[in-house]
Design a protein around this motif. Structure first.
Motif, PDB file in Angstrom:
ATOM      1  N   LEU A  81      -8.701 -11.426  -3.571  1.00 38.37           N
ATOM      2  CA  LEU A  81      -8.960 -10.824  -2.258  1.00 38.37           C
ATOM      3  C   LEU A  81     -10.425 -10.969  -1.861  1.00 38.37           C
ATOM      4  CD1 LEU A  81      -6.905  -7.496  -2.513  1.00 38.37           C
ATOM      5  CD2 LEU A  81      -6.186  -9.688  -1.500  1.00 38.37           C
ATOM      6  N   GLY A  82     -11.330 -10.856  -2.829  1.00 36.14           N
ATOM      7  CA  GLY A  82     -12.752 -10.926  -2.517  1.00 36.14           C
ATOM      8  C   GLY A  82     -13.138  -9.876  -1.493  1.00 36.14           C
ATOM      9  N   ASP A  83     -13.979 -10.274  -0.531  1.00 39.33           N
ATOM     10  CA  ASP A  83     -14.373  -9.345   0.529  1.00 39.33           C
ATOM     11  C   ASP A  83     -13.800  -9.756   1.875  1.00 39.33           C
ATOM     12  OD1 ASP A  83     -15.817 -11.619   1.003  1.00 39.33           O
ATOM     13  OD2 ASP A  83     -17.793 -10.654   1.021  1.00 39.33           O
ATOM     14  N   ALA A  84     -12.728 -10.554   1.846  1.00 34.76           N
ATOM     15  CA  ALA A  84     -12.146 -11.079   3.081  1.00 34.76           C
ATOM     16  C   ALA A  84     -11.387  -9.996   3.846  1.00 34.76           C
ATOM     17  CB  ALA A  84     -11.195 -12.235   2.751  1.00 34.76           C
ATOM     18  N   PRO A  85     -11.272 -10.144   5.163  1.00 34.12           N
ATOM     19  CA  PRO A  85     -10.363  -9.288   5.923  1.00 34.12           C
ATOM     20  C   PRO A  85      -8.931  -9.477   5.416  1.00 34.12           C
ATOM     21  CG  PRO A  85     -11.828 -10.492   7.396  1.00 34.12           C
ATOM     22  CD  PRO A  85     -12.010 -11.080   6.039  1.00 34.12           C
ATOM     23  N   LEU A  86      -8.153  -8.398   5.424  1.00 34.87           N
ATOM     24  CA  LEU A  86      -6.780  -8.433   4.916  1.00 34.87           C
ATOM     25  C   LEU A  86      -5.813  -8.214   6.068  1.00 34.87           C
ATOM     26  CD1 LEU A  86      -7.231  -6.342   1.641  1.00 34.87           C
ATOM     27  CD2 LEU A  86      -7.580  -8.798   2.019  1.00 34.87           C
ATOM     28  N   VAL A  87      -4.938  -9.179   6.286  1.00 36.22           N
ATOM     29  CA  VAL A  87      -4.015  -9.176   7.417  1.00 36.22           C
ATOM     30  C   VAL A  87      -2.629  -8.799   6.929  1.00 36.22           C
ATOM     31  CG1 VAL A  87      -3.056 -10.546   9.305  1.00 36.22           C
ATOM     32  CG2 VAL A  87      -5.378 -11.024   8.466  1.00 36.22           C
ATOM     33  N   ALA A  88      -2.017  -7.792   7.551  1.00 38.37           N
ATOM     34  CA  ALA A  88      -0.667  -7.384   7.176  1.00 38.37           C
ATOM     35  C   ALA A  88       0.056  -6.871   8.415  1.00 38.37           C
ATOM     36  CB  ALA A  88      -0.698  -6.304   6.096  1.00 38.37           C
ATOM     37  N   HIS A  89       1.389  -6.855   8.342  1.00 39.72           N
ATOM     38  CA  HIS A  89       2.193  -6.348   9.447  1.00 39.72           C
ATOM     39  C   HIS A  89       2.534  -4.893   9.158  1.00 39.72           C
ATOM     40  CE1 HIS A  89       4.271  -7.215  13.129  1.00 39.72           C
ATOM     41  NE2 HIS A  89       5.372  -6.634  12.687  1.00 39.72           N
ATOM     42  N   ASN A  90       2.137  -4.003  10.083  1.00 40.75           N
ATOM     43  CA  ASN A  90       2.166  -2.564   9.815  1.00 40.75           C
ATOM     44  C   ASN A  90       1.260  -2.294   8.614  1.00 40.75           C
ATOM     45  OD1 ASN A  90       2.748   0.143   9.994  1.00 40.75           O
ATOM     46  ND2 ASN A  90       4.746  -0.007   8.997  1.00 40.75           N
ATOM     47  N   ALA A  91       0.008  -2.664   8.779  1.00 37.76           N
ATOM     48  CA  ALA A  91      -0.941  -2.723   7.666  1.00 37.76           C
ATOM     49  C   ALA A  91      -1.192  -1.371   7.008  1.00 37.76           C
ATOM     50  CB  ALA A  91      -2.260  -3.332   8.146  1.00 37.76           C
ATOM     51  N   GLN A  92      -1.063  -0.278   7.736  1.00 43.70           N
ATOM     52  CA  GLN A  92      -1.281   1.031   7.125  1.00 43.70           C
ATOM     53  C   GLN A  92      -0.336   1.242   5.945  1.00 43.70           C
ATOM     54  OE1 GLN A  92      -3.512   3.265   7.539  1.00 43.70           O
ATOM     55  NE2 GLN A  92      -4.474   2.873   9.520  1.00 43.70           N
ATOM     56  N   PHE A  93       0.886   0.753   6.071  1.00 44.80           N
ATOM     57  CA  PHE A  93       1.863   0.883   4.985  1.00 44.80           C
ATOM     58  C   PHE A  93       1.392   0.122   3.747  1.00 44.80           C
ATOM     59  CE2 PHE A  93       5.494  -0.744   2.609  1.00 44.80           C
ATOM     60  CZ  PHE A  93       6.284   0.389   2.432  1.00 44.80           C
ATOM     61  N   ASP A  94       1.047  -1.146   3.920  1.00 47.71           N
ATOM     62  CA  ASP A  94       0.652  -1.972   2.772  1.00 47.71           C
ATOM     63  C   ASP A  94      -0.666  -1.495   2.174  1.00 47.71           C
ATOM     64  OD1 ASP A  94       2.765  -4.228   2.837  1.00 47.71           O
ATOM     65  OD2 ASP A  94       2.072  -4.135   4.899  1.00 47.71           O
ATOM     66  N   PHE A  95      -1.626  -1.119   3.029  1.00 51.76           N
ATOM     67  CA  PHE A  95      -2.894  -0.592   2.526  1.00 51.76           C
ATOM     68  C   PHE A  95      -2.671   0.700   1.752  1.00 51.76           C
ATOM     69  CE2 PHE A  95      -5.121  -3.775   4.673  1.00 51.76           C
ATOM     70  CZ  PHE A  95      -6.494  -3.640   4.505  1.00 51.76           C
ATOM     71  N   GLY A  96      -1.749   1.529   2.231  1.00 53.06           N
ATOM     72  CA  GLY A  96      -1.479   2.786   1.546  1.00 53.06           C
ATOM     73  C   GLY A  96      -1.011   2.568   0.121  1.00 53.06           C
ATOM     74  N   PHE A  97      -0.082   1.633  -0.069  1.00 55.15           N
ATOM     75  CA  PHE A  97       0.414   1.362  -1.418  1.00 55.15           C
ATOM     76  C   PHE A  97      -0.631   0.650  -2.268  1.00 55.15           C
ATOM     77  CE2 PHE A  97       4.560   2.476   0.202  1.00 55.15           C
ATOM     78  CZ  PHE A  97       5.201   3.003  -0.916  1.00 55.15           C
ATOM     79  N   LEU A  98      -1.336  -0.315  -1.682  1.00 52.65           N
ATOM     80  CA  LEU A  98      -2.353  -1.030  -2.453  1.00 52.65           C
ATOM     81  C   LEU A  98      -3.439  -0.066  -2.929  1.00 52.65           C
ATOM     82  CD1 LEU A  98      -3.636  -3.592  -3.539  1.00 52.65           C
ATOM     83  CD2 LEU A  98      -4.542  -4.052  -1.243  1.00 52.65           C
ATOM     84  N   ASN A  99      -3.904   0.807  -2.054  1.00 52.17           N
ATOM     85  CA  ASN A  99      -4.958   1.741  -2.441  1.00 52.17           C
ATOM     86  C   ASN A  99      -4.464   2.802  -3.412  1.00 52.17           C
ATOM     87  OD1 ASN A  99      -7.282   0.714  -1.196  1.00 52.17           O
ATOM     88  ND2 ASN A  99      -6.656   1.536   0.786  1.00 52.17           N
ATOM     89  N   ALA A 100      -3.204   3.181  -3.298  1.00 50.38           N
ATOM     90  CA  ALA A 100      -2.653   4.135  -4.265  1.00 50.38           C
ATOM     91  C   ALA A 100      -2.640   3.535  -5.663  1.00 50.38           C
ATOM     92  CB  ALA A 100      -1.239   4.547  -3.847  1.00 50.38           C
ATOM     93  N   GLU A 101      -2.281   2.260  -5.765  1.00 48.23           N
ATOM     94  CA  GLU A 101      -2.283   1.593  -7.071  1.00 48.23           C
ATOM     95  C   GLU A 101      -3.705   1.440  -7.596  1.00 48.23           C
ATOM     96  OE1 GLU A 101       0.295   0.999  -8.824  1.00 48.23           O
ATOM     97  OE2 GLU A 101       1.940   1.124  -7.369  1.00 48.23           O
ATOM     98  N   LEU A 102      -4.646   1.107  -6.716  1.00 46.76           N
ATOM     99  CA  LEU A 102      -6.047   0.977  -7.144  1.00 46.76           C
ATOM    100  C   LEU A 102      -6.599   2.322  -7.595  1.00 46.76           C
ATOM    101  CD1 LEU A 102      -7.359  -1.443  -4.363  1.00 46.76           C
ATOM    102  CD2 LEU A 102      -6.983  -1.998  -6.777  1.00 46.76           C
ATOM    103  N   ASP A 103      -6.255   3.378  -6.864  1.00 49.63           N
ATOM    104  CA  ASP A 103      -6.690   4.725  -7.259  1.00 49.63           C
ATOM    105  C   ASP A 103      -6.218   5.057  -8.670  1.00 49.63           C
ATOM    106  OD1 ASP A 103      -8.073   5.392  -4.985  1.00 49.63           O
ATOM    107  OD2 ASP A 103      -6.394   6.405  -4.020  1.00 49.63           O
TER     108      ASP A 103
END
Length: 228
Positions: A81-103
């Motif tokens: 991922l690096g520091d690139a912008p992250l593109v997703a459809h309904n991105a709040q959903f995907d960011f929520g799960f990704l950040n929960a796993e990182l947490d």
């Protein structure tokens, strides 16, 4: 500009209630052009797979049982991922799960400033229309005939094509040829001459023939305003 188009598959809808990410697919684009670089992984969620979720993506608990835990692939994922912008459809959903796993692994969360939500873009561009990934594929002529079930990498591939169309179409991937006398200073193909570069003056004065033709034309005008 480097961007990552990504999608996730999960055990449910809310990481706050114990749902987990079970698949992630990421695709690299540079200046809206696919580079061929991808990251794809399945994860053992360490829990059961609800029937409703399995119907969506087809990933059973048995299939995922021997897959690595998220923490085992977290560093590889973050490196991609690096520091690139992250593109997703309904991105709040995907960011929520990704950040929960990182947490859960003790890693820093990915900030919303890196989020590019194609659902929000689609709503602005096509108000009142359907904005699902399937609907956008149909609108833009993106072939999804091979999409029987949801899959993170496949959906990311489809989304990459849709994203290009949402943000200006395929022509934005074209680049102007540049020689050594100019340097590119922005993504919008604006070119600035290098300091100290000499350019011969361009002739702007009219020739004698052009002046004569102009005088002849003026003589044909009836009651010109400048004589009022």
């Amino acid at each position: 500009m480097r961007e990552i188009i990504f999608d996730t598959e999960t055990t449910g809808l809310d990481p706050a209630t114990g749902d987990r990410m079970v698949e992630i697919g990421c695709i690299e684009m540079v200046n809206r052009v696919l580079t061929g670089a991808t990251f794809h992984a399945y994860f053992n969620p360490e829990r059961d797979m609800p029937v409703e979720a399995e119907r969506v993506h087809g990933l059973s608990a048995q299939f995922l049982a021997d897959k690595p835990l998220f923490r085992d692939r977290a560093e590889d994922l973050l490196a991609f991922l690096g520091d690139a912008p992250l593109v997703a459809h309904n991105a709040q959903f995907d960011f929520g799960f990704l950040n929960a796993e990182l947490d859960a692994c003790g890693y820093y969360r990915i900030g919303d400033d890196r989020m590019v939500d194609t659902l929000a873009i689609a709503r602005r561009r096509h108000p009142g229309a359907k904005h699902s990934l399937d609907a956008l594929c149909t609108r833009y002529g993106v072939d999804r005939s091979h999409r029987v079930l949801h899959g993170a990498l496949l959906d990311a591939e489809l989304l990459a094509q849709v994203y290009v169309e949402l943000t200006g179409g395929r022509q934005i991937g074209l680049q102007l040829a540049v020689d050594n006398t100019v340097e590119q200073r922005s993504e919008t193909a604006v070119f600035i001459p290098k300091l100290g570069e000499y350019r011969a003056p361009r002739p702007h004065a009219p020739s004698a023939e052009e002046l004569a033709r102009h005088r002849a034309f003026l003589e044909t005008l009836q009651s010109p305003l400048w004589n009022s």
